[in-house]
Design an enzyme around this catalytic site. Structure first.
Site, PDB file in Angstrom:
ATOM      1  N   ARG A  85       0.833  -1.210   0.000  1.00 63.25           N
ATOM      2  CA  ARG A  85       0.000   0.000   0.000  1.00 63.25           C
ATOM      3  C   ARG A  85       0.859   1.247   0.000  1.00 63.25           C
ATOM      4  O   ARG A  85       0.543   2.239  -0.659  1.00 63.25           O
ATOM      5  CB  ARG A  85      -0.947  -0.009   1.202  1.00 63.25           C
TER       6      ARG A  85
ATOM      7  N   CYS B 223      -3.672 -12.670  -5.897  1.00 63.68           N
ATOM      8  CA  CYS B 223      -3.317 -13.454  -4.707  1.00 63.68           C
ATOM      9  C   CYS B 223      -3.631 -14.929  -4.947  1.00 63.68           C
ATOM     10  O   CYS B 223      -3.787 -15.699  -4.011  1.00 63.68           O
ATOM     11  CB  CYS B 223      -4.042 -12.920  -3.474  1.00 63.68           C
TER      12      CYS B 223
ATOM     13  N   ASP C 130      -7.345  -5.163  -7.094  1.00 58.29           N
ATOM     14  CA  ASP C 130      -6.935  -6.176  -6.110  1.00 58.29           C
ATOM     15  C   ASP C 130      -8.047  -7.205  -5.921  1.00 58.29           C
ATOM     16  O   ASP C 130      -8.672  -7.280  -4.859  1.00 58.29           O
ATOM     17  CB  ASP C 130      -6.593  -5.471  -4.787  1.00 58.29           C
TER      18      ASP C 130
ATOM     19  N   ASN D 208     -20.685  -5.614  -9.222  1.00 57.73           N
ATOM     20  CA  ASN D 208     -19.714  -6.584  -9.710  1.00 57.73           C
ATOM     21  C   ASN D 208     -18.627  -5.810 -10.463  1.00 57.73           C
ATOM     22  O   ASN D 208     -18.874  -5.252 -11.531  1.00 57.73           O
ATOM     23  CB  ASN D 208     -20.422  -7.581 -10.625  1.00 57.73           C
ATOM     24  N   ALA D 209     -17.444  -5.789  -9.901  1.00 58.62           N
ATOM     25  CA  ALA D 209     -16.396  -4.941 -10.468  1.00 58.62           C
ATOM     26  C   ALA D 209     -16.036  -5.349 -11.887  1.00 58.62           C
ATOM     27  O   ALA D 209     -15.696  -4.501 -12.710  1.00 58.62           O
ATOM     28  CB  ALA D 209     -15.164  -4.972  -9.570  1.00 58.62           C
TER      29      ALA D 209
ATOM     30  N   PHE E 239     -12.218  -3.445  -6.099  1.00 58.22           N
ATOM     31  CA  PHE E 239     -12.124  -4.502  -5.071  1.00 58.22           C
ATOM     32  C   PHE E 239     -11.500  -3.891  -3.816  1.00 58.22           C
ATOM     33  O   PHE E 239     -10.502  -4.383  -3.298  1.00 58.22           O
ATOM     34  CB  PHE E 239     -11.289  -5.699  -5.560  1.00 58.22           C
TER      35      PHE E 239
ATOM     36  N   ASP F 194     -16.700  -2.041  -4.867  1.00 66.54           N
ATOM     37  CA  ASP F 194     -16.699  -3.384  -4.279  1.00 66.54           C
ATOM     38  C   ASP F 194     -18.121  -3.919  -4.363  1.00 66.54           C
ATOM     39  O   ASP F 194     -19.071  -3.161  -4.562  1.00 66.54           O
ATOM     40  CB  ASP F 194     -16.229  -3.330  -2.810  1.00 66.54           C
ATOM     41  N   SER F 195     -18.260  -5.231  -4.206  1.00 63.36           N
ATOM     42  CA  SER F 195     -19.602  -5.818  -4.233  1.00 63.36           C
ATOM     43  C   SER F 195     -20.242  -5.843  -2.847  1.00 63.36           C
ATOM     44  O   SER F 195     -21.440  -6.086  -2.723  1.00 63.36           O
ATOM     45  CB  SER F 195     -19.536  -7.241  -4.802  1.00 63.36           C
TER      46      SER F 195
HETATM   47  N1  SAH Z   1      -7.935  -4.273  -1.710  1.00 64.64           N
HETATM   48  C1  SAH Z   1      -8.492  -4.761  -0.469  1.00 64.64           C
HETATM   49  C2  SAH Z   1      -8.644  -6.251  -0.437  1.00 64.64           C
HETATM   50  C3  SAH Z   1      -9.511  -6.809  -1.550  1.00 64.64           C
HETATM   51  S1  SAH Z   1     -10.190  -8.352  -1.165  1.00 64.64           S
HETATM   52  C4  SAH Z   1      -7.618  -4.289   0.689  1.00 64.64           C
HETATM   53  O1  SAH Z   1      -6.534  -3.812   0.461  1.00 64.64           O
HETATM   54  O2  SAH Z   1      -8.054  -4.420   1.826  1.00 64.64           O
HETATM   55  C5  SAH Z   1     -11.286  -8.600  -2.460  1.00 64.64           C
HETATM   56  C6  SAH Z   1     -12.548  -7.760  -2.404  1.00 64.64           C
HETATM   57  O3  SAH Z   1     -13.244  -8.024  -3.589  1.00 64.64           O
HETATM   58  C7  SAH Z   1     -13.511  -8.041  -1.278  1.00 64.64           C
HETATM   59  O4  SAH Z   1     -13.805  -6.857  -0.607  1.00 64.64           O
HETATM   60  C8  SAH Z   1     -14.788  -8.555  -1.957  1.00 64.64           C
HETATM   61  O5  SAH Z   1     -15.968  -8.061  -1.357  1.00 64.64           O
HETATM   62  C9  SAH Z   1     -14.647  -7.995  -3.318  1.00 64.64           C
HETATM   63  N2  SAH Z   1     -15.257  -8.721  -4.402  1.00 64.64           N
HETATM   64  C10 SAH Z   1     -15.276 -10.039  -4.640  1.00 64.64           C
HETATM   65  N3  SAH Z   1     -15.843 -10.295  -5.830  1.00 64.64           N
HETATM   66  C11 SAH Z   1     -16.214  -9.096  -6.357  1.00 64.64           C
HETATM   67  C12 SAH Z   1     -16.823  -8.692  -7.547  1.00 64.64           C
HETATM   68  N4  SAH Z   1     -17.172  -9.573  -8.471  1.00 64.64           N
HETATM   69  N5  SAH Z   1     -17.019  -7.378  -7.736  1.00 64.64           N
HETATM   70  C13 SAH Z   1     -16.652  -6.473  -6.826  1.00 64.64           C
HETATM   71  N6  SAH Z   1     -16.058  -6.801  -5.677  1.00 64.64           N
HETATM   72  C14 SAH Z   1     -15.833  -8.103  -5.441  1.00 64.64           C
END
Ligand code: SAH
Length: 397
Positions: A213, A341, A301, A280-281, A229, A251-252
């Site tokens: 970060r 990840c 992410d 949905n991202a 995300f 985020d979702s």
């Molecule tokens: N960047 C964040 C961690 C991301 S974890 C940090 O630094 O803390 C992944 C995230 O993606 C989660 O918050 C989850 O809610 C979201 N997510 C999962 N599938 C998704 C989708 N299809 N669209 C949007 N968000 C999604």
């Protein structure tokens, strides 16, 4: 009789060379009727000692090797000593009483099946193998002696426990916590985050992205940032502190977005224009483009899309599309911070996926920095599978 696992002829190479997993296909005769989590003697086809390991009859990974010294006694005392050593390795990260870090990273810390994260005075435990399960009481006792935590919660991963034939435990069960969802306020590089430990994802906060970060935020000054995300907004909070001039949270999860907005306010960063988008991202990245939007920086992410190599091709397409649309949203010379990840996607392959995205987006892309895991999530050389997090900071020309 000490239970013994004899490997098939010609199937002892990886164990001999140091890889700590014995797959079911390499196992020949099993003597002494070991049960789940028992310590077994692993020998080659001629009966020569290789290592002591934890037996897991329900798992594809049949034995997790623990100790190569034949004369060692692999018992509770042995386990507790390894746990102490893992915690001692994090000495520097334990200085801040409100800090968060990983204390034990399973095989990478020579403790197969056990993950322990620390959030201030709370600990979160993950127990993923019968062997680690057998050592649960020892683990709790030693954590208590070393850290006197206010509480220890269990946030074991359901899927991982099922793969090992273990019953699923949830919330604070089997742990030392009066409150199943305590709120813990932690300090991360001078920023404050409130974490609901019994809820949310992973063990509460993505501590593995801690150092990344700061690297990403270095590019944020003066930029309009899309945090795709975003979860509870940790990248955005870092970017806003560094001087981002606009933050779009995507985020979702409604709860995650609420927490993200809260974290910006908690850190005195509410003056930065904030836009919140729930959806949905994968689809929304496309939609943003259809809306004619653009950004100076996109952080991507996504959650783990491939757990195994077999899931990699499908995941690769999803990663490629997300990166493609992220690039299309970027102004010329914009910054893309993109992560994976997924253990099943190796770093070189990830870079290749980003290259495909650049091709399809019709953009030239420079890699400015390669990112990985912080030092409390070490990669064990003998177990490449412990390397899972990779990131690229790119400039999209
Ligand atoms: N960047 C964040 C961690 C991301 S974890 C940090 O630094 O803390 C992944 C995230 O993606 C989660 O918050 C989850 O809610 C979201 N997510 C999962 N599938 C998704 C989708 N299809 N669209 C949007 N968000 C999604």
């Amino acid at each position: 009789m000490i239970p013994t696992v004899r490997l098939l002829p010609g199937r002892d190479k990886s164990a001999r060379e140091g890889h700590p997993w014995v797959f079911s296909g390499a196992v020949g005769l099993v003597g002494g009727d070991p049960g789940p989590g028992d310590v077994v003697r692993v020998v080659d086809s001629r009966g020569e000692f290789l290592a002591w390991g934890h037996y897991s009859p329900g798992s594809r990974i049949r034995v997790r090797l623990l100790e190569r010294a034949e004369n060692a006694t692999v018992d509770e005392v042995w386990w507790a000593a390894r746990l102490s050593a893992a915690v001692a390795r994090r000495r520097e990260q334990l200085i801040d009483p409100r800090g968060a870090c990983r204390l034990v990273f399973s095989e990478a810390d020579l403790l197969p099946g056990l993950v322990v994260d620390r959030y201030g005075d709370h600990c979160v435990l993950q127990v993923h193998t019968p062997g680690a399960e057998r050592m649960r009481a020892t683990t709790l006792e030693r954590l208590g002696a070393l850290l006197s935590p206010a509480a220890v919660l269990d946030r074991s991963d359901e899927l991982q426990r099922r793969l090992e034939g273990l019953p699923v435990v949830t919330g604070a069960s089997a742990a030392l916590a009066a409150d199943p969802a305590p709120a813990v306020r932690i300090n991360d590089a001078g920023l404050t985050f409130d974490i609901r430990l019994g809820e949310g994802q992973k063990t509460g906060f993505y501590i593995d992205q801690r150092l990344n970060r700061a690297a990403v935020a270095a590019w944020a000054p003066g930029r309009r940032v899309l945090d795709a995300f975003c979860y509870t907004g940790a990248f955005s909070v870092h970017a806003a502190r560094a001087g981002a001039v606009g933050i779009t949270l995507l985020d979702s999860s409604r709860d995650a977005l609420e927490a993200a907005v809260g974290h910006l306010a908690l850190n005195g960063l509410a003056a930065v224009p904030i836009e919140v988008r729930r959806g949905n991202a994968f689809a929304d990245l496309r939609r943003l483009r259809d809306e004619g939007r653009s950004f100076d920086m996109v952080i991507l992410d996504p959650p783990r899309l491939a757990q195994t190599r077999s899931q990699a091709p499908r995941a690769a397409r999803a990663y490629k599309d997300a990166n493609l649309f992220a690039m299309k949203l970027l102004e010329p010379e914009g910054i893309l911070a993109t992560f994976s990840c997924s253990g099943g996607i190796e770093p070189d392959f990830f870079q290749e996926i980003v290259r495909w995205a650049a091709k399809d987006a019709g953009r030239e892309v420079q890699i400015l920095q390669k990112l990985g895991q912080p030092f409390d999530h070490p990669v064990r050389l003998d177990l490449p599978e412990t390397e899972y997090l990779k990131g690229l900071i790119c400039r999209v020309l």
